[in-house]
Design an enzyme around this catalytic site. Sequence first.
Site, PDB file in Angstrom:
ATOM      1  N   LYS A  96    -107.606 -11.593 -19.107  1.00 45.88           N
ATOM      2  CA  LYS A  96    -107.194 -10.198 -19.198  1.00 45.88           C
ATOM      3  C   LYS A  96    -106.545  -9.821 -17.858  1.00 45.88           C
ATOM      4  O   LYS A  96    -107.023 -10.254 -16.798  1.00 45.88           O
ATOM      5  CB  LYS A  96    -108.452  -9.357 -19.447  1.00 45.88           C
ATOM      6  CG  LYS A  96    -108.258  -7.881 -19.672  1.00 45.88           C
ATOM      7  CD  LYS A  96    -109.621  -7.244 -19.980  1.00 45.88           C
ATOM      8  CE  LYS A  96    -109.555  -5.766 -20.268  1.00 45.88           C
ATOM      9  NZ  LYS A  96    -110.886  -5.222 -20.643  1.00 45.88           N
ATOM     10  N   SER A 138    -110.563  -2.364 -24.867  1.00 46.52           N
ATOM     11  CA  SER A 138    -109.343  -2.546 -24.123  1.00 46.52           C
ATOM     12  C   SER A 138    -108.854  -3.992 -24.046  1.00 46.52           C
ATOM     13  O   SER A 138    -107.683  -4.220 -23.778  1.00 46.52           O
ATOM     14  CB  SER A 138    -109.526  -2.005 -22.707  1.00 46.52           C
ATOM     15  OG  SER A 138    -110.502  -2.741 -21.994  1.00 46.52           O
ATOM     16  N   SER A 197    -115.281  -3.201 -24.679  1.00 43.02           N
ATOM     17  CA  SER A 197    -113.931  -3.764 -24.631  1.00 43.02           C
ATOM     18  C   SER A 197    -113.793  -5.249 -24.955  1.00 43.02           C
ATOM     19  O   SER A 197    -112.674  -5.717 -25.153  1.00 43.02           O
ATOM     20  CB  SER A 197    -113.308  -3.507 -23.263  1.00 43.02           C
ATOM     21  OG  SER A 197    -112.801  -2.209 -23.234  1.00 43.02           O
TER      22      SER A 197
HETATM   23  N1  GLN Z   1    -113.359   2.360 -24.990  1.00 47.54           N
HETATM   24  C1  GLN Z   1    -114.250   2.464 -23.876  1.00 47.54           C
HETATM   25  C2  GLN Z   1    -113.605   3.261 -22.776  1.00 47.54           C
HETATM   26  O1  GLN Z   1    -112.515   3.616 -22.939  1.00 47.54           O
HETATM   27  C3  GLN Z   1    -114.638   1.106 -23.379  1.00 47.54           C
HETATM   28  C4  GLN Z   1    -113.608   0.459 -22.555  1.00 47.54           C
HETATM   29  C5  GLN Z   1    -114.096  -0.800 -21.897  1.00 47.54           C
HETATM   30  O2  GLN Z   1    -115.114  -1.370 -22.291  1.00 47.54           O
HETATM   31  N2  GLN Z   1    -113.395  -1.200 -20.852  1.00 47.54           N
HETATM   32  O3  GLN Z   1    -114.175   3.533 -21.768  1.00 47.54           O
END
Ligand code: GLN
Length: 486
Positions: free
Chosen positions: A84, A159, A183
Amino acid sequence: MTEMTETTELYQLTLTEAAAKLQSREISAQELTAACLDRLESTEPALQACLTVLADQALEDAALLDRAGPDPDQLLWGLPLTFKDIYCTKGVRTSAASRMLRRYIPSYDAEVVTRIKKAGAVVLAKTNLDEFAMGSTTEFSAFGPTRNPWNPAKVPGGSSGGAAASIAACQSPGALGTDTGGSIRQPAALCGCVGLKPTYGRVSRYGLIAYASSLDQPGPLARRVIDCARLLQVMAGPDDRDNTVSTRPVDDYLSARPAPLRGLRLGLPRELWESRLDEETSAILKAALKTLEEAGVELKTLSLPHLPHSVAAYYILATAEASTNLARYDGVRYGHRADDPQSLRDLYVASRSEALGPEVRRRILLGTFALSSGYYDAYFKKAAKVRRLIRDDFFRALEECDFLCSPVSPLTAWDFGKFTDDPLTAYQMDLMTLPVNLAGLPGLSLPAGLAPGGLPVGWQLIGRPFGERDLLGAGLALEEAFPPLT
Ligand code: GLN
């Protein structure tokens, strides 16, 4: 022609299958890397899962490995993997999918990158994400969204949506993501692959671009549970540059075997199963639970009474931490700098306004508000207390069962734009995953089936702290009962 067929099949090997063939020299690192690059090239125009593809470097690295020959101590020898684009990679742009860092080239590797390379892997690409990992769809990437390989009109989740889409499309056999509130697990579910969020403190965060430091955790995505075990084996363990990493010895994840289903006690948190699931998700998961019951699994509905407050608590804590972590991007030392500022204040305001996207700005504002004098007690402190109560709920529930089991996402992959104007509803979509981060526990997301509309449905197992080996064993058992989708 025969050669073509062989090459086109190589990319479909799972990570564990490929590792065995590489070790026995049945295939070379160069062949596998070339096959994955071909696959990447043909699928990328439709998906946009990758922000940087290291084609030449990857082939060069693979050639070097082939020259030296396989080493049985290197668990990932010859495997082309993706990161990532929030893991710092020495000499390779690391953007966090933000305009702020679009020209940032780190001078060092993240600890996880160092370990993965030492284990003999080839770095194939850096994958797309929501800007600074804030989001659940990849729609907040400054470089445009990734598409779901099952249906390009749908989001891949986020994400780590680039990582999940890339794995599901067989661009590579394994990917490294990060999970702050879901994510890794949620995109894995929406793309029909496997994702593991380790216990907070199992894996070093050194060299990750920080979002919410008390919640962020690196973890693997792959097409099989045992592939995640292999990746975690390499990733996990102490690192004195991240003092939140545990010094507990790392278990032997690779020796995990499918747990017997008969007598396995799974706790079903009422607050998650009774929340609104779409029809397809609900139908697939109910049928799956029935199959488990028939196989002798003891299902027990439990209550974790504070879970309904978890989304509110998370979005206060995560944004508060984000507002502090992102304060460093002020145009002075890191990232984008505005042209021709009239004053120091102007430099800060212009650099940040020009280079940070709307969702990131929203979260910085929310977090700054929650931490500000007069509001700290009402918001941040209260949320920290709720977090503790949620953690206690989980620990109590895990005394009554071996693992908790829940859906991963209330919906199958949704249309682009569905929630972009409605952040509060979008945040609710994280209800199933973010409590696990608040509690610091390990969570494994894996496919439960394919809905009639052709989209994957995932479910999640939640284990005890540092219980990854047992969690993987339970995952292997579920994977035998519910065959992989890719
Ligand atoms: N959707 C969650 C957020 O926006 C989790 C994102 C993540 O785990 N990086 O914070």
